[in-house]
Design a protein around this motif. Structure first.
Motif, PDB file in Angstrom:
ATOM      1  N   SER A 192      10.738  46.437  70.049  1.00 26.67           N
ATOM      2  CA  SER A 192      12.174  46.498  69.743  1.00 26.67           C
ATOM      3  C   SER A 192      12.796  45.132  69.502  1.00 26.67           C
ATOM      4  N   ALA A 197      15.369  49.320  65.477  1.00 23.98           N
ATOM      5  CA  ALA A 197      16.467  50.249  65.721  1.00 23.98           C
ATOM      6  C   ALA A 197      17.332  50.476  64.486  1.00 23.98           C
ATOM      7  N   GLN A 225      11.618  41.083  76.564  1.00 24.94           N
ATOM      8  CA  GLN A 225      12.533  42.225  76.671  1.00 24.94           C
ATOM      9  C   GLN A 225      13.073  42.358  78.089  1.00 24.94           C
ATOM     10  N   VAL A 253      18.667  44.426  73.796  1.00 19.79           N
ATOM     11  CA  VAL A 253      17.591  44.940  72.942  1.00 19.79           C
ATOM     12  C   VAL A 253      17.986  46.335  72.474  1.00 19.79           C
ATOM     13  N   ARG A 254      18.227  46.458  71.168  1.00 18.92           N
ATOM     14  CA  ARG A 254      18.604  47.787  70.653  1.00 18.92           C
ATOM     15  C   ARG A 254      17.356  48.637  70.443  1.00 18.92           C
ATOM     16  N   ARG A 255      17.420  49.860  70.929  1.00 20.94           N
ATOM     17  CA  ARG A 255      16.257  50.752  70.801  1.00 20.94           C
ATOM     18  C   ARG A 255      16.593  51.956  69.941  1.00 20.94           C
TER      19      ARG A 255
END
Lengths: 252, 226
Positions: free
Chosen positions: A100, A145, B147, B224-226
Protein backbone atom coordinates in the motif's frame (compact mmCIF):
# COMPACT_ATOMS: atom_id res chain seq x y z
CA UNK A 1 -2.28 -29.52 -25.16
CA UNK A 2 -2.77 -32.15 -22.52
CA UNK A 3 -0.71 -34.79 -24.28
CA UNK A 4 2.25 -32.46 -24.75
CA UNK A 5 1.93 -31.32 -21.15
CA UNK A 6 1.84 -34.89 -19.88
CA UNK A 7 4.94 -35.72 -21.88
CA UNK A 8 7.08 -33.01 -20.31
CA UNK A 9 8.70 -33.11 -16.87
CA UNK A 10 6.52 -32.71 -13.78
CA UNK A 11 7.34 -29.32 -12.26
CA UNK A 12 5.32 -29.41 -9.06
CA UNK A 13 4.78 -32.74 -7.33
CA UNK A 14 2.72 -33.17 -4.17
CA UNK A 15 2.87 -36.61 -2.57
CA UNK A 16 0.66 -37.75 0.30
CA UNK A 17 0.39 -34.24 1.69
CA UNK A 18 -1.59 -34.00 4.93
CA UNK A 19 -2.58 -31.00 6.96
CA UNK A 20 -4.90 -30.30 9.86
CA UNK A 21 -6.45 -27.08 11.11
CA UNK A 22 -7.13 -28.24 14.65
CA UNK A 23 -9.52 -31.14 14.26
CA UNK A 24 -10.26 -30.38 10.65
CA UNK A 25 -8.30 -32.61 8.26
CA UNK A 26 -8.05 -29.95 5.59
CA UNK A 27 -5.68 -31.78 3.21
CA UNK A 28 -6.03 -35.56 3.10
CA UNK A 29 -3.32 -37.50 1.29
CA UNK A 30 -3.08 -35.06 -1.57
CA UNK A 31 -1.26 -36.39 -4.62
CA UNK A 32 -0.93 -33.99 -7.47
CA UNK A 33 1.61 -33.64 -10.21
CA UNK A 34 1.75 -30.61 -12.46
CA UNK A 35 3.73 -30.66 -15.66
CA UNK A 36 5.72 -27.80 -17.07
CA UNK A 37 3.51 -25.37 -19.03
CA UNK A 38 0.41 -27.07 -17.73
CA UNK A 39 -2.56 -25.01 -16.55
CA UNK A 40 -4.40 -26.71 -13.72
CA UNK A 41 -7.62 -25.27 -12.38
CA UNK A 42 -8.68 -26.35 -8.91
CA UNK A 43 -12.39 -26.08 -8.17
CA UNK A 44 -14.64 -27.21 -5.39
CA UNK A 45 -17.03 -25.99 -2.75
CA UNK A 46 -15.97 -23.53 -0.02
CA UNK A 47 -13.93 -25.12 2.71
CA UNK A 48 -12.81 -27.97 0.47
CA UNK A 49 -9.16 -27.11 1.06
CA UNK A 50 -8.38 -25.80 -2.40
CA UNK A 51 -6.93 -22.47 -1.19
CA UNK A 52 -4.91 -24.31 1.44
CA UNK A 53 -3.54 -26.63 -1.23
CA UNK A 54 -2.49 -23.63 -3.29
CA UNK A 55 -0.83 -21.96 -0.30
CA UNK A 56 1.15 -25.03 0.76
CA UNK A 57 2.97 -25.01 -2.57
CA UNK A 58 4.98 -21.93 -1.56
CA UNK A 59 4.73 -22.79 2.09
CA UNK A 60 2.51 -19.93 3.15
CA UNK A 61 0.82 -22.85 4.88
CA UNK A 62 2.84 -25.59 6.50
CA UNK A 63 1.87 -29.24 6.20
CA UNK A 64 2.41 -32.13 8.55
CA UNK A 65 3.37 -35.06 6.36
CA UNK A 66 4.07 -35.88 2.76
CA UNK A 67 6.33 -34.04 0.37
CA UNK A 68 6.22 -31.22 -2.13
CA UNK A 69 8.90 -30.76 -4.75
CA UNK A 70 9.29 -27.94 -7.22
CA UNK A 71 11.55 -28.62 -10.19
CA UNK A 72 12.67 -31.79 -8.45
CA UNK A 73 13.75 -29.86 -5.35
CA UNK A 74 12.20 -30.45 -1.92
CA UNK A 75 10.33 -27.43 -0.60
CA UNK A 76 12.65 -26.10 2.14
CA UNK A 77 11.28 -25.59 5.63
CA UNK A 78 12.45 -22.04 6.27
CA UNK A 79 15.19 -19.46 5.92
CA UNK A 80 17.15 -18.37 2.85
CA UNK A 81 16.52 -21.57 0.93
CA UNK A 82 12.78 -21.14 1.27
CA UNK A 83 12.98 -17.47 0.28
CA UNK A 84 15.01 -18.41 -2.81
CA UNK A 85 12.44 -20.98 -3.84
CA UNK A 86 9.53 -18.65 -3.20
CA UNK A 87 11.13 -16.14 -5.55
CA UNK A 88 10.58 -18.71 -8.33
CA UNK A 89 6.94 -19.29 -7.44
CA UNK A 90 4.60 -16.43 -8.30
CA UNK A 91 1.56 -15.91 -6.14
CA UNK A 92 -1.57 -13.91 -6.84
CA UNK A 93 -3.93 -13.43 -3.90
CA UNK A 94 -7.67 -12.99 -3.63
CA UNK A 95 -7.18 -9.62 -1.91
CA UNK A 96 -4.38 -8.45 -4.30
CA UNK A 97 -2.05 -7.56 -1.42
CA UNK A 98 -0.23 -4.83 -3.30
CA UNK A 99 2.17 -2.96 -1.03
CA UNK A 100 0.00 0.00 0.00
CA UNK A 101 2.85 2.43 0.69
CA UNK A 102 4.60 1.90 -2.63
CA UNK A 103 3.66 3.08 -6.11
CA UNK A 104 2.42 0.67 -8.76
CA UNK A 105 5.84 0.62 -10.46
CA UNK A 106 7.65 0.17 -7.12
CA UNK A 107 5.39 -2.77 -6.37
CA UNK A 108 6.52 -4.43 -9.58
CA UNK A 109 10.22 -3.60 -9.24
CA UNK A 110 10.68 -4.36 -5.54
CA UNK A 111 11.23 -8.10 -6.00
CA UNK A 112 13.63 -7.82 -8.94
CA UNK A 113 15.69 -5.13 -7.17
CA UNK A 114 15.77 -6.54 -3.62
CA UNK A 115 15.64 -10.28 -4.30
CA UNK A 116 17.23 -10.64 -7.74
CA UNK A 117 19.68 -7.74 -7.33
CA UNK A 118 18.74 -6.19 -10.67
CA UNK A 119 19.67 -2.52 -11.20
CA UNK A 120 16.86 -0.03 -10.69
CA UNK A 121 16.95 1.39 -14.23
CA UNK A 122 16.69 -2.06 -15.74
CA UNK A 123 13.99 -3.16 -13.29
CA UNK A 124 12.00 0.01 -14.08
CA UNK A 125 12.20 -0.73 -17.81
CA UNK A 126 11.05 -4.33 -17.41
CA UNK A 127 8.45 -3.22 -14.90
CA UNK A 128 6.95 -0.73 -17.33
CA UNK A 129 6.85 -3.37 -20.07
CA UNK A 130 5.00 -5.74 -17.75
CA UNK A 131 2.56 -3.02 -16.66
CA UNK A 132 1.98 -2.29 -20.32
CA UNK A 133 1.32 -5.98 -20.95
CA UNK A 134 -1.41 -6.04 -18.29
CA UNK A 135 -2.75 -2.67 -19.43
CA UNK A 136 -1.98 -0.40 -16.48
CA UNK A 137 1.25 1.30 -17.59
CA UNK A 138 -0.39 4.73 -17.43
CA UNK A 139 -1.06 4.22 -13.72
CA UNK A 140 2.59 3.47 -12.84
CA UNK A 141 3.07 6.44 -10.53
CA UNK A 142 -0.17 6.01 -8.58
CA UNK A 143 -0.66 4.16 -5.33
CA UNK A 144 -2.66 0.91 -5.11
CA UNK A 145 -5.60 2.52 -3.30
CA UNK A 146 -6.12 4.83 -6.30
CA UNK A 147 -6.75 1.89 -8.65
CA UNK A 148 -9.82 -0.25 -9.17
CA UNK A 149 -9.80 -3.83 -7.94
CA UNK A 150 -9.37 -5.20 -11.44
CA UNK A 151 -6.42 -2.90 -12.09
CA UNK A 152 -4.85 -3.81 -8.74
CA UNK A 153 -5.13 -7.50 -9.51
CA UNK A 154 -3.52 -7.01 -12.91
CA UNK A 155 -0.67 -5.15 -11.20
CA UNK A 156 -0.36 -8.06 -8.77
CA UNK A 157 0.01 -10.41 -11.74
CA UNK A 158 2.67 -8.13 -13.22
CA UNK A 159 4.46 -8.08 -9.85
CA UNK A 160 4.64 -11.87 -9.87
CA UNK A 161 5.70 -12.00 -13.51
CA UNK A 162 8.55 -9.59 -12.80
CA UNK A 163 10.26 -12.37 -10.85
CA UNK A 164 10.26 -14.65 -13.90
CA UNK A 165 8.58 -17.43 -11.95
CA UNK A 166 8.70 -21.09 -12.94
CA UNK A 167 5.12 -21.53 -11.84
CA UNK A 168 2.34 -19.17 -10.82
CA UNK A 169 -0.25 -19.78 -8.14
CA UNK A 170 -3.60 -17.99 -8.26
CA UNK A 171 -5.65 -18.15 -5.08
CA UNK A 172 -9.19 -17.14 -6.09
CA UNK A 173 -7.89 -14.13 -8.05
CA UNK A 174 -11.32 -12.84 -9.07
CA UNK A 175 -13.36 -13.60 -5.97
CA UNK A 176 -12.95 -10.14 -4.46
CA UNK A 177 -13.74 -8.31 -7.70
CA UNK A 178 -16.86 -6.55 -8.91
CA UNK A 179 -18.46 -8.52 -11.73
CA UNK A 180 -17.47 -6.05 -14.44
CA UNK A 181 -13.82 -6.31 -13.49
CA UNK A 182 -13.56 -10.08 -13.50
CA UNK A 183 -13.13 -10.35 -17.25
CA UNK A 184 -10.19 -7.95 -17.50
CA UNK A 185 -8.29 -10.10 -15.03
CA UNK A 186 -9.33 -13.38 -16.65
CA UNK A 187 -8.18 -12.05 -20.02
CA UNK A 188 -4.72 -11.39 -18.66
CA UNK A 189 -4.67 -14.87 -17.12
CA UNK A 190 -5.86 -16.50 -20.34
CA UNK A 191 -3.14 -14.84 -22.37
CA UNK A 192 -0.62 -15.88 -19.72
CA UNK A 193 -1.83 -19.47 -20.04
CA UNK A 194 -1.44 -19.29 -23.81
CA UNK A 195 2.09 -17.95 -23.44
CA UNK A 196 3.10 -21.23 -21.81
CA UNK A 197 3.21 -20.28 -18.13
CA UNK A 198 2.73 -23.13 -15.67
CA UNK A 199 -0.31 -22.16 -13.64
CA UNK A 200 -2.24 -23.50 -10.70
CA UNK A 201 -5.49 -21.59 -10.42
CA UNK A 202 -8.02 -21.88 -7.61
CA UNK A 203 -11.19 -20.29 -8.91
CA UNK A 204 -14.94 -20.37 -9.21
CA UNK A 205 -14.79 -19.13 -12.79
CA UNK A 206 -15.96 -22.16 -14.75
CA UNK A 207 -15.73 -20.27 -18.04
CA UNK A 208 -12.03 -19.73 -17.46
CA UNK A 209 -11.60 -23.39 -16.52
CA UNK A 210 -13.24 -24.51 -19.78
CA UNK A 211 -11.33 -22.03 -21.86
CA UNK A 212 -7.82 -22.06 -20.47
CA UNK A 213 -7.29 -25.17 -18.35
CA UNK A 214 -5.44 -28.28 -19.45
CA UNK A 215 -6.84 -30.12 -16.48
CA UNK A 216 -9.52 -29.53 -13.88
CA UNK A 217 -8.98 -30.81 -10.36
CA UNK A 218 -12.09 -31.17 -8.24
CA UNK A 219 -11.67 -31.02 -4.46
CA UNK A 220 -14.13 -31.58 -1.65
CA UNK A 221 -13.61 -32.12 2.07
CA UNK A 222 -9.84 -32.01 1.81
CA UNK A 223 -9.57 -34.62 -0.90
CA UNK A 224 -9.01 -34.60 -4.62
CA UNK A 225 -12.06 -36.47 -5.85
CA UNK A 226 -11.65 -36.15 -9.56
CA UNK A 227 -9.37 -34.76 -12.22
CA UNK A 228 -9.85 -34.62 -15.93
CA UNK A 229 -9.62 -32.45 -19.01
CA UNK A 230 -12.20 -29.65 -18.71
CA UNK A 231 -14.53 -30.95 -21.41
CA UNK A 232 -14.78 -34.39 -19.84
CA UNK A 233 -15.09 -33.05 -16.32
CA UNK A 234 -17.85 -30.57 -17.06
CA UNK A 235 -19.84 -32.81 -19.42
CA UNK A 236 -19.33 -36.09 -17.70
CA UNK A 237 -18.45 -35.79 -14.00
CA UNK A 238 -17.83 -39.10 -12.30
CA UNK A 239 -18.31 -38.57 -8.57
CA UNK A 240 -21.65 -37.70 -6.99
CA UNK A 241 -20.02 -34.80 -5.17
CA UNK A 242 -18.86 -33.28 -8.45
CA UNK A 243 -22.24 -33.85 -10.11
CA UNK A 244 -23.93 -32.19 -7.17
CA UNK A 245 -21.49 -29.26 -7.23
CA UNK A 246 -21.79 -28.69 -10.97
CA UNK A 247 -25.56 -29.05 -10.79
CA UNK A 248 -25.72 -26.27 -8.26
CA UNK A 249 -23.58 -23.78 -10.13
CA UNK A 250 -25.01 -24.42 -13.58
CA UNK A 251 -28.64 -23.91 -12.57
CA UNK A 252 -27.83 -20.46 -11.17
CA UNK B 1 7.38 37.28 34.83
CA UNK B 2 10.24 38.27 32.52
CA UNK B 3 12.25 39.14 35.57
CA UNK B 4 11.62 35.66 37.00
CA UNK B 5 12.60 34.06 33.71
CA UNK B 6 15.83 36.01 33.63
CA UNK B 7 16.69 35.60 37.29
CA UNK B 8 16.37 31.81 37.25
CA UNK B 9 17.71 31.17 33.77
CA UNK B 10 14.43 29.59 32.76
CA UNK B 11 15.30 29.73 29.08
CA UNK B 12 18.54 27.85 29.66
CA UNK B 13 16.68 25.34 31.77
CA UNK B 14 14.17 24.73 28.97
CA UNK B 15 17.01 24.41 26.50
CA UNK B 16 18.34 21.56 28.66
CA UNK B 17 14.81 20.09 28.72
CA UNK B 18 14.66 20.23 24.92
CA UNK B 19 18.06 18.59 24.57
CA UNK B 20 17.12 15.90 27.09
CA UNK B 21 13.89 15.18 25.25
CA UNK B 22 15.54 15.25 21.82
CA UNK B 23 18.36 12.83 22.55
CA UNK B 24 16.31 10.46 24.67
CA UNK B 25 13.55 10.42 22.03
CA UNK B 26 16.02 9.35 19.35
CA UNK B 27 17.58 6.70 21.59
CA UNK B 28 14.15 5.48 22.70
CA UNK B 29 13.03 5.23 19.08
CA UNK B 30 16.05 3.14 18.14
CA UNK B 31 15.87 0.92 21.21
CA UNK B 32 12.09 0.59 20.98
CA UNK B 33 12.29 -0.37 17.31
CA UNK B 34 14.86 -3.05 18.10
CA UNK B 35 12.61 -4.42 20.84
CA UNK B 36 9.64 -4.38 18.48
CA UNK B 37 11.68 -6.34 15.91
CA UNK B 38 12.57 -8.82 18.65
CA UNK B 39 8.92 -9.24 19.57
CA UNK B 40 7.93 -9.72 15.91
CA UNK B 41 10.78 -12.08 15.08
CA UNK B 42 10.21 -15.79 14.58
CA UNK B 43 12.90 -16.55 17.19
CA UNK B 44 11.39 -17.55 20.55
CA UNK B 45 14.29 -16.31 22.68
CA UNK B 46 14.16 -12.84 21.13
CA UNK B 47 10.37 -12.68 21.46
CA UNK B 48 10.61 -13.45 25.16
CA UNK B 49 13.46 -10.99 25.63
CA UNK B 50 11.41 -8.21 24.00
CA UNK B 51 8.35 -9.09 26.06
CA UNK B 52 10.37 -9.16 29.28
CA UNK B 53 11.97 -5.82 28.43
CA UNK B 54 8.59 -4.16 27.92
CA UNK B 55 7.10 -5.67 31.05
CA UNK B 56 10.02 -4.67 33.25
CA UNK B 57 10.52 -1.10 32.08
CA UNK B 58 6.90 -0.21 31.46
CA UNK B 59 6.04 -1.17 35.02
CA UNK B 60 8.96 0.44 36.85
CA UNK B 61 8.55 4.05 38.00
CA UNK B 62 10.64 6.41 35.90
CA UNK B 63 12.13 8.07 38.98
CA UNK B 64 13.44 4.69 40.09
CA UNK B 65 15.01 4.05 36.71
CA UNK B 66 16.68 7.47 36.65
CA UNK B 67 17.99 7.01 40.19
CA UNK B 68 19.17 3.53 39.26
CA UNK B 69 21.11 5.02 36.35
CA UNK B 70 22.88 7.42 38.69
CA UNK B 71 23.29 5.31 41.82
CA UNK B 72 23.50 1.89 40.21
CA UNK B 73 24.88 2.25 36.72
CA UNK B 74 27.39 4.93 37.63
CA UNK B 75 27.72 4.68 41.43
CA UNK B 76 27.93 0.91 41.74
CA UNK B 77 28.88 -0.43 38.32
CA UNK B 78 31.20 2.46 37.47
CA UNK B 79 29.68 3.14 34.03
CA UNK B 80 30.88 6.68 33.36
CA UNK B 81 29.60 8.24 30.13
CA UNK B 82 31.57 11.49 30.62
CA UNK B 83 35.18 12.54 30.93
CA UNK B 84 36.57 13.40 34.37
CA UNK B 85 39.02 15.84 32.78
CA UNK B 86 36.17 17.98 31.56
CA UNK B 87 35.18 21.08 33.56
CA UNK B 88 31.56 20.08 33.12
CA UNK B 89 32.05 16.48 34.24
CA UNK B 90 29.19 16.31 36.74
CA UNK B 91 26.78 18.19 34.49
CA UNK B 92 27.60 15.99 31.48
CA UNK B 93 27.47 12.83 33.54
CA UNK B 94 24.05 13.53 35.02
CA UNK B 95 22.69 14.74 31.71
CA UNK B 96 23.82 11.59 29.91
CA UNK B 97 22.70 9.23 32.65
CA UNK B 98 19.29 10.92 32.56
CA UNK B 99 19.11 10.39 28.79
CA UNK B 100 19.85 6.69 29.26
CA UNK B 101 17.16 6.37 31.92
CA UNK B 102 14.57 8.28 29.88
CA UNK B 103 15.39 6.32 26.71
CA UNK B 104 15.33 2.92 28.36
CA UNK B 105 11.97 3.67 29.98
CA UNK B 106 10.24 5.16 26.95
CA UNK B 107 11.61 2.52 24.60
CA UNK B 108 9.13 0.10 26.20
CA UNK B 109 6.28 2.37 25.14
CA UNK B 110 7.79 2.98 21.70
CA UNK B 111 7.98 -0.79 21.23
CA UNK B 112 4.30 -1.21 22.00
CA UNK B 113 3.35 1.77 19.82
CA UNK B 114 5.17 0.21 16.88
CA UNK B 115 3.49 -3.12 17.54
CA UNK B 116 0.14 -1.39 17.46
CA UNK B 117 1.23 0.08 14.12
CA UNK B 118 2.09 -3.41 12.87
CA UNK B 119 -1.42 -4.51 13.80
CA UNK B 120 -2.84 -1.93 11.37
CA UNK B 121 -1.16 -3.83 8.50
CA UNK B 122 -3.21 -6.59 6.85
CA UNK B 123 -1.57 -10.02 7.06
CA UNK B 124 -1.59 -10.18 3.27
CA UNK B 125 1.20 -7.58 3.08
CA UNK B 126 3.61 -9.90 4.87
CA UNK B 127 2.43 -12.87 2.81
CA UNK B 128 2.96 -10.97 -0.44
CA UNK B 129 6.43 -9.96 0.72
CA UNK B 130 7.32 -13.55 1.61
CA UNK B 131 5.91 -14.92 -1.61
CA UNK B 132 8.21 -12.59 -3.57
CA UNK B 133 11.15 -14.21 -1.83
CA UNK B 134 11.98 -11.40 0.59
CA UNK B 135 13.58 -12.62 3.83
CA UNK B 136 12.33 -11.73 7.29
CA UNK B 137 14.55 -8.66 7.71
CA UNK B 138 14.04 -7.50 4.13
CA UNK B 139 10.28 -7.78 4.50
CA UNK B 140 10.48 -5.90 7.77
CA UNK B 141 12.55 -3.09 6.28
CA UNK B 142 10.72 -2.74 2.97
CA UNK B 143 7.14 -3.59 3.81
CA UNK B 144 6.27 -3.92 7.48
CA UNK B 145 8.17 -1.19 9.35
CA UNK B 146 7.50 1.65 6.89
CA UNK B 147 3.78 0.97 7.15
CA UNK B 148 3.96 0.30 10.90
CA UNK B 149 5.63 3.67 11.61
CA UNK B 150 3.05 5.45 9.52
CA UNK B 151 0.25 3.63 11.27
CA UNK B 152 1.80 4.38 14.66
CA UNK B 153 2.39 8.13 14.33
CA UNK B 154 -0.34 8.99 16.83
CA UNK B 155 0.70 6.55 19.59
CA UNK B 156 4.37 7.41 18.96
CA UNK B 157 3.46 11.08 19.29
CA UNK B 158 1.76 10.38 22.59
CA UNK B 159 4.97 8.76 23.81
CA UNK B 160 6.96 11.79 22.66
CA UNK B 161 4.69 14.22 24.52
CA UNK B 162 4.84 12.08 27.64
CA UNK B 163 8.63 11.96 27.30
CA UNK B 164 8.93 15.75 27.02
CA UNK B 165 7.00 16.14 30.26
CA UNK B 166 8.76 13.22 31.94
CA UNK B 167 12.14 14.92 31.50
CA UNK B 168 11.26 16.76 34.73
CA UNK B 169 12.10 13.57 36.62
CA UNK B 170 15.76 14.19 35.75
CA UNK B 171 15.79 16.79 38.53
CA UNK B 172 16.13 13.80 40.85
CA UNK B 173 19.76 13.39 39.78
CA UNK B 174 20.45 17.09 39.49
CA UNK B 175 20.05 17.82 35.81
CA UNK B 176 19.45 21.54 35.47
CA UNK B 177 16.29 21.33 33.37
CA UNK B 178 12.93 23.05 33.83
CA UNK B 179 11.91 21.31 37.06
CA UNK B 180 15.30 22.21 38.52
CA UNK B 181 14.63 25.86 37.71
CA UNK B 182 11.22 25.54 39.33
CA UNK B 183 12.77 24.14 42.48
CA UNK B 184 15.08 27.15 42.70
CA UNK B 185 12.23 29.53 42.04
CA UNK B 186 10.18 27.98 44.83
CA UNK B 187 13.11 28.21 47.19
CA UNK B 188 14.00 31.84 46.57
CA UNK B 189 10.69 33.38 45.45
CA UNK B 190 7.98 31.58 47.45
CA UNK B 191 6.06 34.87 47.46
CA UNK B 192 5.04 34.35 43.82
CA UNK B 193 4.65 30.59 43.93
CA UNK B 194 1.63 30.54 41.61
CA UNK B 195 3.51 32.56 39.01
CA UNK B 196 6.47 30.19 39.32
CA UNK B 197 4.29 27.25 38.43
CA UNK B 198 2.63 29.19 35.64
CA UNK B 199 5.96 30.09 34.00
CA UNK B 200 7.09 26.48 33.91
CA UNK B 201 3.66 25.21 32.86
CA UNK B 202 3.51 27.69 29.97
CA UNK B 203 7.00 26.61 28.97
CA UNK B 204 5.85 23.02 28.65
CA UNK B 205 2.69 24.00 26.79
CA UNK B 206 4.88 25.87 24.29
CA UNK B 207 6.81 22.63 23.73
CA UNK B 208 3.99 20.08 23.74
CA UNK B 209 1.17 21.91 22.00
CA UNK B 210 2.97 22.34 18.65
CA UNK B 211 4.26 18.77 18.99
CA UNK B 212 0.67 17.58 19.30
CA UNK B 213 -0.45 19.66 16.32
CA UNK B 214 2.46 18.36 14.25
CA UNK B 215 1.54 14.78 15.14
CA UNK B 216 -2.06 15.27 14.06
CA UNK B 217 -0.93 16.81 10.81
CA UNK B 218 1.70 14.12 10.18
CA UNK B 219 -0.65 11.24 10.90
CA UNK B 220 -3.02 12.64 8.28
CA UNK B 221 -0.31 13.35 5.74
CA UNK B 222 1.45 10.02 5.97
CA UNK B 223 -1.56 7.79 6.46
CA UNK B 224 -1.32 4.59 4.38
CA UNK B 225 -4.38 4.48 2.14
CA UNK B 226 -5.70 0.98 1.57
Amino acid sequence: MTSSAAASQPLVVMENVNKHFGDLHVLQDINLSIAEKEVVVVIGPSGSGKSTLCRTINRLETYESGSITIGGEQLPQEGKELARLRADVGMVFQSFNLFSHKTILENVTLGPIKVRGIKKAEADKTGMELLDRVGVAHQAKKYPAQLSGGQQQRVAIARSLAMNPKVMLFDEPTSALDPEMINEVLEVMTSLAKSGMTMIVVTHEMGFARRAADRVVFMADGQILEQNIPEEFFNNPQSDRAKDFLGKIITH
Amino acid sequence: MLELIEQFNVLNAFWVTIKLAFFSAILALILGTIMAIFRLSPVGVLQRFGAAYVTIFRNTPLTLIILLCSLGLWGQLGFEPASRDSDTFIVDLNFRLAIIGLAVYHAAFVCEAIRSGVNTIPLGQAEASRSLGLGFLQGLREIILPQAFRGAITPLGNVLIALIKNTTVAVAIGVTEAAYALRNMMEFRPDVFLLNFLVIAIGFVILTLPTGLFISWASQKWVVRR
